[in-house]
Structures are given as structure tokens and as C-alpha cells.
Scaffold this motif. Structure first.
Motif, PDB file in Angstrom:
ATOM      1  N   LEU A 291      36.344  44.390  38.830  1.00 15.78           N
ATOM      2  CA  LEU A 291      36.213  45.031  37.534  1.00 15.78           C
ATOM      3  C   LEU A 291      35.165  46.142  37.574  1.00 15.78           C
ATOM      4  N   HIS A 292      34.072  45.895  38.252  1.00 22.42           N
ATOM      5  CA  HIS A 292      32.981  46.878  38.331  1.00 22.42           C
ATOM      6  C   HIS A 292      33.391  48.115  39.130  1.00 22.42           C
ATOM      7  N   GLU A 293      34.018  47.902  40.266  1.00 22.42           N
ATOM      8  CA  GLU A 293      34.305  49.040  41.149  1.00 22.42           C
ATOM      9  C   GLU A 293      35.441  49.914  40.643  1.00 22.42           C
ATOM     10  N   TYR A 294      36.428  49.318  39.971  1.00 22.89           N
ATOM     11  CA  TYR A 294      37.624  50.083  39.628  1.00 22.89           C
ATOM     12  C   TYR A 294      37.844  50.274  38.133  1.00 22.89           C
ATOM     13  N   GLY A 295      36.947  49.750  37.313  1.00 24.76           N
ATOM     14  CA  GLY A 295      37.095  49.939  35.881  1.00 24.76           C
ATOM     15  C   GLY A 295      38.207  49.110  35.261  1.00 24.76           C
ATOM     16  N   ALA A 296      38.686  48.129  35.974  1.00 21.06           N
ATOM     17  CA  ALA A 296      39.661  47.217  35.378  1.00 21.06           C
ATOM     18  C   ALA A 296      38.982  46.386  34.293  1.00 21.06           C
ATOM     19  N   THR A 297      39.784  45.841  33.382  1.00 20.66           N
ATOM     20  CA  THR A 297      39.238  45.132  32.232  1.00 20.66           C
ATOM     21  C   THR A 297      39.892  43.767  32.065  1.00 20.66           C
ATOM     22  N   ARG A 298      39.353  42.989  31.154  1.00 22.40           N
ATOM     23  CA  ARG A 298      39.952  41.697  30.845  1.00 22.40           C
ATOM     24  C   ARG A 298      41.340  41.867  30.223  1.00 22.40           C
ATOM     25  N   ASP A 299      41.593  43.004  29.593  1.00 19.21           N
ATOM     26  CA  ASP A 299      42.933  43.244  29.070  1.00 19.21           C
ATOM     27  C   ASP A 299      43.958  43.283  30.197  1.00 19.21           C
ATOM     28  N   HIS A 300      43.560  43.795  31.351  1.00 19.85           N
ATOM     29  CA  HIS A 300      44.479  43.806  32.486  1.00 19.85           C
ATOM     30  C   HIS A 300      44.754  42.383  32.975  1.00 19.85           C
ATOM     31  N   LEU A 301      43.718  41.565  32.976  1.00 19.28           N
ATOM     32  CA  LEU A 301      43.929  40.165  33.352  1.00 19.28           C
ATOM     33  C   LEU A 301      44.800  39.458  32.321  1.00 19.28           C
ATOM     34  N   PHE A 302      44.606  39.785  31.061  1.00 24.76           N
ATOM     35  CA  PHE A 302      45.443  39.213  30.001  1.00 24.76           C
ATOM     36  C   PHE A 302      46.903  39.588  30.196  1.00 24.76           C
ATOM     37  N   ASN A 303      47.160  40.816  30.637  1.00 28.10           N
ATOM     38  CA  ASN A 303      48.547  41.230  30.862  1.00 28.10           C
ATOM     39  C   ASN A 303      49.238  40.322  31.867  1.00 28.10           C
ATOM     40  N   VAL A 304      48.506  39.907  32.891  1.00 30.23           N
ATOM     41  CA  VAL A 304      49.060  38.992  33.897  1.00 30.23           C
ATOM     42  C   VAL A 304      49.335  37.634  33.261  1.00 30.23           C
ATOM     43  N   ALA A 305      48.343  37.095  32.574  1.00 29.11           N
ATOM     44  CA  ALA A 305      48.504  35.783  31.941  1.00 29.11           C
ATOM     45  C   ALA A 305      49.647  35.794  30.930  1.00 29.11           C
TER      46      ALA A 305
ATOM     47  N   VAL B  32      46.496  38.761  41.199  1.00 34.61           N
ATOM     48  CA  VAL B  32      47.721  39.540  41.080  1.00 34.61           C
ATOM     49  C   VAL B  32      47.473  41.037  41.280  1.00 34.61           C
ATOM     50  N   PRO B  33      46.505  41.669  40.595  1.00 33.59           N
ATOM     51  CA  PRO B  33      46.243  43.088  40.893  1.00 33.59           C
ATOM     52  C   PRO B  33      45.898  43.336  42.357  1.00 33.59           C
ATOM     53  N   LEU B  34      45.130  42.434  42.961  1.00 30.25           N
ATOM     54  CA  LEU B  34      44.799  42.592  44.380  1.00 30.25           C
ATOM     55  C   LEU B  34      46.057  42.545  45.237  1.00 30.25           C
ATOM     56  N   SER B  35      46.972  41.664  44.918  1.00 34.44           N
ATOM     57  CA  SER B  35      48.214  41.551  45.685  1.00 34.44           C
ATOM     58  C   SER B  35      49.135  42.743  45.440  1.00 34.44           C
ATOM     59  N   LEU B  36      49.192  43.226  44.210  1.00 36.37           N
ATOM     60  CA  LEU B  36      50.011  44.400  43.922  1.00 36.37           C
ATOM     61  C   LEU B  36      49.573  45.588  44.781  1.00 36.37           C
ATOM     62  N   GLU B  37      48.279  45.713  44.974  1.00 38.29           N
ATOM     63  CA  GLU B  37      47.756  46.782  45.830  1.00 38.29           C
ATOM     64  C   GLU B  37      48.059  46.496  47.296  1.00 38.29           C
ATOM     65  N   GLY B  38      47.800  45.271  47.720  1.00 39.97           N
ATOM     66  CA  GLY B  38      47.980  44.924  49.121  1.00 39.97           C
ATOM     67  C   GLY B  38      49.412  45.081  49.589  1.00 39.97           C
TER      68      GLY B  38
ATOM     69  N   CYS C 251      51.186  49.761  44.306  1.00 34.65           N
ATOM     70  CA  CYS C 251      50.318  50.776  43.711  1.00 34.65           C
ATOM     71  C   CYS C 251      49.182  51.050  44.676  1.00 34.65           C
ATOM     72  N   GLY C 252      48.373  52.040  44.369  1.00 33.05           N
ATOM     73  CA  GLY C 252      47.287  52.422  45.251  1.00 33.05           C
ATOM     74  C   GLY C 252      46.073  51.524  45.107  1.00 33.05           C
ATOM     75  N   ARG C 253      45.130  51.708  45.989  1.00 35.81           N
ATOM     76  CA  ARG C 253      43.877  50.962  45.981  1.00 35.81           C
ATOM     77  C   ARG C 253      43.161  51.160  44.645  1.00 35.81           C
ATOM     78  N   GLY C 254      42.782  50.061  44.006  1.00 38.51           N
ATOM     79  CA  GLY C 254      42.084  50.129  42.732  1.00 38.51           C
ATOM     80  C   GLY C 254      42.979  50.352  41.533  1.00 38.51           C
ATOM     81  N   GLU C 255      44.289  50.430  41.731  1.00 36.72           N
ATOM     82  CA  GLU C 255      45.222  50.726  40.644  1.00 36.72           C
ATOM     83  C   GLU C 255      45.959  49.488  40.136  1.00 36.72           C
ATOM     84  N   GLY C 256      45.623  48.309  40.678  1.00 38.75           N
ATOM     85  CA  GLY C 256      46.339  47.102  40.297  1.00 38.75           C
ATOM     86  C   GLY C 256      46.194  46.752  38.825  1.00 38.75           C
ATOM     87  N   GLY C 257      45.011  46.959  38.272  1.00 41.34           N
ATOM     88  CA  GLY C 257      44.816  46.679  36.856  1.00 41.34           C
ATOM     89  C   GLY C 257      45.679  47.575  35.984  1.00 41.34           C
TER      90      GLY C 257
END
Length: 386
Positions: free
Chosen positions: A156-170, A296-302, A306-312
């Protein structure tokens, strides 16, 4: 694990499962037998024809117990895969390798757990002493969720992802579980308010960022592609398979490396796509390991969606929902169907390519299934057979 000799040479022809619940009365061996017999019946194959088995090192039901109880024939191949959730897809990959190389003809993989009503493994401090946990448990990293919480905060700190992105997964997982009568969270909707006001489990991960605690078992049957055409169900071809343990990741989460945010998924993905005729753009539906939403965002990138840091950001605008860019975990996943070390992701992938999912993606012919991120992992690329 991936090799040209595996490509489309074998198929999943049977799947089976027990009920999923917080507490089931049967023991793990009984649950395993029920799931295996259901999978064999689904395939139309007699137990005596089974000659290969693959399971997890964490599986409490061993080959001898299962063989005696179910009535298998002579076993010529049997093996076990380590690392819990990271081993799910590798069990099927091992069977594919055995059958494609002529070492066996009918393989069964399974997972049986009583995690919902059983003891939590991290409470056994004596067993933790010989592991890397001896260096982290004394300082507060007591559970897997605590380890993933640290990884999540950095992400979250490095890429500006938010809890809303985690909520989207849930939310995507819960929405699909609401369509699945077998899911533990069937008919139990999730709202953003519920998510944002739920209690912390290990900040920044709240209640709904964590997988379920589940009793239950699943199994699948693998045979050669030629034989698959004569089985009861439409075969699902194993197009490619891979395992991944990169040089700098050796445990649940290894913080002492150059880049903790580039995990085992990257190594597995390179091998997977190298031996496939498909690319991420060709994947119609994905079953991404979701013990925690942040994986999930980490796996989407891996895996290259999507690109590095774009999973959220990838999760925005309903991308993971039916009809979105990448429909995800269509049975509900570990977050909302059941947590059985990811094996339900395999069986749901098969259902999608058979056209029998409760949240069917129209016209789906390809499915990526992944195992745990943050641990030595594995993946399958499945393709609908004729």
C-alpha cells in the motif's frame, strides 16, 4: 514442472467434494474418501483403476490409509507437495507429469482438512522451533495474517493502493459465493460499509481480508487425453503447469531480500507462459489464490495481467466481476466459498470449462489457476477439451 511433454497430454475428468462448513462430524480420512469416491464417480472410473496419487505434505490422510479405504489398484506413482497453499496446483501437475511420461494411467489428487473445527497450526509453538518462525514469532508475527499484513502495508505504501482495492477483491469473491449454494458465504452479501467497519485481524487486514476456516475435502481425477474422451464428463485439458521457488524467497514471507513485492508468482509465471501456446490476454477466467485479499493484486502482477504496482488499480470498475476484464474466483474462493488450501480453485476452474459453474463465464475456454503467493508456489493453465 512445466514441460512440452505435458502440454494438452492429460486432462481432469472427474471432480468431487464434500460439504463445506465450520464444523463437520466426520474425520479427515472419511472426508477424503468421500471426495475421492465422488470424483471417481464423476469420471466414471472404478477405484481399482487408480495407480497414481498426489497430495500435500500437510495432508493427514496418507496413501496407505486412502488406498485401503477406497480400494485402489497397484500404485506405481505417489508423491507429496510441500508448502500448504502453494502446493495445490502442483499436485495436479505431478499427476500430469506421471501420466504423460507413462509412469501411470489414472491419477487422483485430493485435500482434506478440518481447519474450521481443528486447532490452528501456529498455536503449536514446539513445532515452530525448527522453522524460520523461531526468528519472527517472538516479535509478534504469530500467524500467517501477521506476516501478510506487513507485506500488505509495504505494498500500500509503495504503490498507493488502498483498502478500497482490497475490498474490490473481497466483494468479487463474496458476490460469486452468493450464487453458489455450496459456499459457506452463500446468500450472505457484503457491503463496503460492512468491510470498512469490520474489526482488524492484523492491521491493515480486516475480518473480510481473511479466508474462511473450513472443514471439508475435494479431489480430482487425471487421465491421458485420449482416454479422457471416453469419460463421463467433458475433459478439461492441462495445457501447462509450473512451480516456482525463486532464489530469494524461501518461506511464508521472506523480508530479507532485494524485493519482497516480487514473489514466487513471478518465477512460476515465467515458466508457465514459456511452455504455453497462450498469453495472459487469452485467459477467459482466473482462480487466483486468495487466503488474503492482498495476495490477489500481487498475483495479478506476477502472472502478467498488469504491470508492477498496478494490481490494485486493476481491480477497479468491476474488473474482477462477471463481465469484467478478468472474472475471478467464480465459486467464491478461499475468502467466501471455503478455504481448503486452494483445491476448490482447481475444481472451480474445471467447472468453468465444463460450463457448469454457478457463476458461469459465457464462452469460457481457458482458465488460470494459481496457488499461494508469498510461498513456494504452483499454477495450472487449463483449456476446455473437445
Amino acid at each position: 514442472m512445466a514441460a512440452a511433454g505435458i502440454k494438452d497430454a492429460t486432462a481432469v475428468v472427474g471432480i468431487g467434494q464434500t460439504a463445506f462448513a465450520r464444523h463437520l462430524p466426520e474425520d479427515e480420512r472419511t472426508l477424503a474418501c468421500r471426495a475421492v469416491l465422488a470424483a471417481l464417480d464423476d469420471a466414471g472410473i472404478a477405484p481399482g483403476e487408480v495407480d497414481a496419487l498426489a497430495s500435500y505434505t500437510m495432508e493427514e490422510t496418507d496413501e496407505v490409509e486412502l488406498a485401503k479405504a477406497v480400494g485402489f489398484g497397484d500404485l506405481t506413482w505417489f508423491g507429496r507437495i510441500g508448502y500448504g497453499g502453494g502446493g495445490s496446483c502442483a499436485t495436479v501437475a505431478q499427476l500430469a507429469a506421471a501420466i504423460a511420461s507413462g509412469q501411470a494411467s489414472v491419477g487422483v489428487a485430493w485435500r482434506s482438512r478440518k481447519r474450521g473445527s481443528g486447532a490452528r497450526p501456529w498455536t503449536d509453538t514446539v513445532r515452530q522451533l525448527p522453522t524460520p518462525a523461531q526468528w519472527t514469532r517472538p516479535f509478534g508475527l504469530l500467524r500467517p495474517v501477521d506476516e501478510i499484513a506487513m507485506l500488505t502495508r509495504r505494498y500500500l505504501h509503495e504503490y498507493g493502493a488502498t483498502r478500497d482495492h482490497l475490498f474490490n477483491v473481497a466483494l468479487a469473491c463474496r458476490n460469486r459465493a452468493n450464487q453458489n449454494p455450496d459456499a459457506m458465504m452463500y446468500d450472505r452479501p457484503l457491503t463496503r460499509e460492512m468491510y470498512m467497519t469490520s474489526r482488524w485481524i492484523s492491521e491493515p487486514l480486516c475480518l473480510f481480508d481473511n479466508c474462511l476456516e473450513t472443514d471439508g475435502a475435494l479431489a480430482c481425477v487425471v487421465v491421458g487425453a485420449e482416454r479422457a474422451r471416453d469419460c463421463r464428463r467433458r475433459p478439461v485439458l492441462i495445457h501447462a503447469a509450473a512451480q516456482g521457488l525463486p532464489a530469494q524467497h524461501h518461506g511464508m514471507v521472506n523480508y530479507w531480500n532485494d524485493d519482497p513485492l516480487t514473489g514466487p508468482a513471478w518465477a512460476a509465471a515465467r515458466h508457465l507462459w514459456k511452455h504455453a501456446d497462450l498469453t495472459p490476454e487469452d485467459v477467459d477466467v482466473a482462480q487466483i489464490y486468495d487466503a488474503f485479499t492482498a495476495l490477489v493484486p500481487l498475483s495479478l502482477e506476477g502472472y502478467g495481467f498488469c504491470g508492477r504496482g498496478e494490481g490494485g488499480a486493476f481491480t477497479e470498475q468491476g474488473a474482477l466481476e462477471t463481465g469484467g476484464r478478468l472474472p475471478l474466483n467464480t465459486g467464491g474462493g478461499g475468502l467466501s466459498e471455503a478455504y481448503v488450501h486452494g483445491f476448490n480453485l482447481i475444481t472451480e476452474g474445471v467447472k468453468q470449462l465444463r460450463g457448469t459453474s454457478t457463476a458461469q463465464v459465457p464462452g469460457a475456454t481457458t482458465c488460470l489457476v494459481t496457488a499461494g503467493e508469498g510461498v513456494p508456489t504452483s499454477a495450472l493453465l487449463l483449456r476446455a477439451g473437445d
